[in-house]
Design an enzyme around this catalytic site. Sequence first.
Site, mmCIF file in Angstrom:
data_model
loop_
_atom_site.group_PDB
_atom_site.id
_atom_site.type_symbol
_atom_site.label_atom_id
_atom_site.label_comp_id
_atom_site.label_asym_id
_atom_site.label_seq_id
_atom_site.Cartn_x
_atom_site.Cartn_y
_atom_site.Cartn_z
ATOM 1 C CG HIS A 1 0.695 6.324 2.101
ATOM 2 N ND1 HIS A 1 -0.588 5.859 2.323
ATOM 3 C CD2 HIS A 1 1.430 5.887 3.161
ATOM 4 C CE1 HIS A 1 -0.627 5.182 3.458
ATOM 5 N NE2 HIS A 1 0.589 5.194 3.986
ATOM 6 C CG ASP B 1 -2.974 8.484 3.562
ATOM 7 O OD1 ASP B 1 -2.909 8.538 2.322
ATOM 8 O OD2 ASP B 1 -3.696 7.677 4.168
#
Length: 399
Positions: free
Chosen positions: A248, A225
Amino acid sequence: PRPRPVAVAVNALLCVLSLCVSAAEAENVTTYDAKNFGAKGNGVDDDTKALVAAWKKACGTPGTVTLVIPPGTYYIGPAHFHGPCEAVAITFFLQGVLMAATDLKRFGNDWIEFGWVTNLTVVGQNGGVIDGQGAASWPFNKCPVRKDCKVLPTSVMFLNNQNTVVRDITSVNSKFFHIALLHNNNMRMSNLRIHAPENSPNTDGIHIERNTGVIISDSRIGTGDDCISIGQGNHNIYIARVHCGPGHGMSVGSLGRYVGEGDVTSIHVTDMTFQGTMNGVRIKTWENSPTKSFAARMLFENMVMKDVQTPIIIDQKYCPYYNCEHRYVSGVTIEDIKFKNIKGTSTLPVAVLLRCGVPCRGVVLQNVDLSYNGQAGTLSHCENANATYVGYQHPQPCI
């Protein structure tokens, strides 16, 4: 006379913390060894009670105190290391490995929690590893697809602390976030190594919420993430020389989802490298916000993007779910945002995406050079951005 070994060890530790003192001064540091409180460090026996007992003794001792977790593997469940402390300064000195229990029934919101402590230092040596053993829990995480999901425990939570140093720590395979900062003031974090597989859900490296005065520097983060996520209510955050990837990217947000969210102001991010990430630097806010707030005075500069899908993003229509309502624009006002000296490569044609709800104010792009790895050139896409462009621009600015 030769100094006692404990004084030498503590003196070396204080030098690691850039607080080098003489051996005589080090004599004034009280040191406790977790193994003297029954910790086994064999990776099998549950050492939770022993480590908490050692902390309580250290915390309750006046003066400057160090709690040493010597080499070994310490299998522990939820452990809360709380103040307020009698110690004027306390160091949690991790030489071994903290390994999390895997039974989710044992956990609440977090695994290891440092809370209500003033002048806390958490420092690693000879490894200093925090292992969340998350792989067994990731299949139970439904948060990527469900709004009403059960949140898994964060590996390390820093809560309501004043004047904190975190240095030379490795965190691997968290069940949820690796490190979360909530309601802290004056925090310095450096030389962190944070790792989880690219497909591990919600394993953000560092999540920051309602803090003032946070510095994160000289670290490497690769997770499933965000490497770093700056949530609501933060002020005066400085991030420098962090390598991000996989993951991310780095986000401000998501913002504007809940009632009573605070403003996010005075953010400075510099000298980051993103490699193989989904995003580079991103500001993301929800539509239909129940409360109005500001995201303002932010500078993102000197960034290198290596094969990043979308290097620069403002997204005020953020929603990761299949069914998303678009009734009202985001209640987060974005203003005074500057992207400066951003270069590298994107793996999607749209390298710059500025999608504002209420028109953004004071967005500036200065010296942007992003090339697409595919057949065509890079593109910019803008909605209500009203951006100003300075210096070299590739892709071409939005018309």
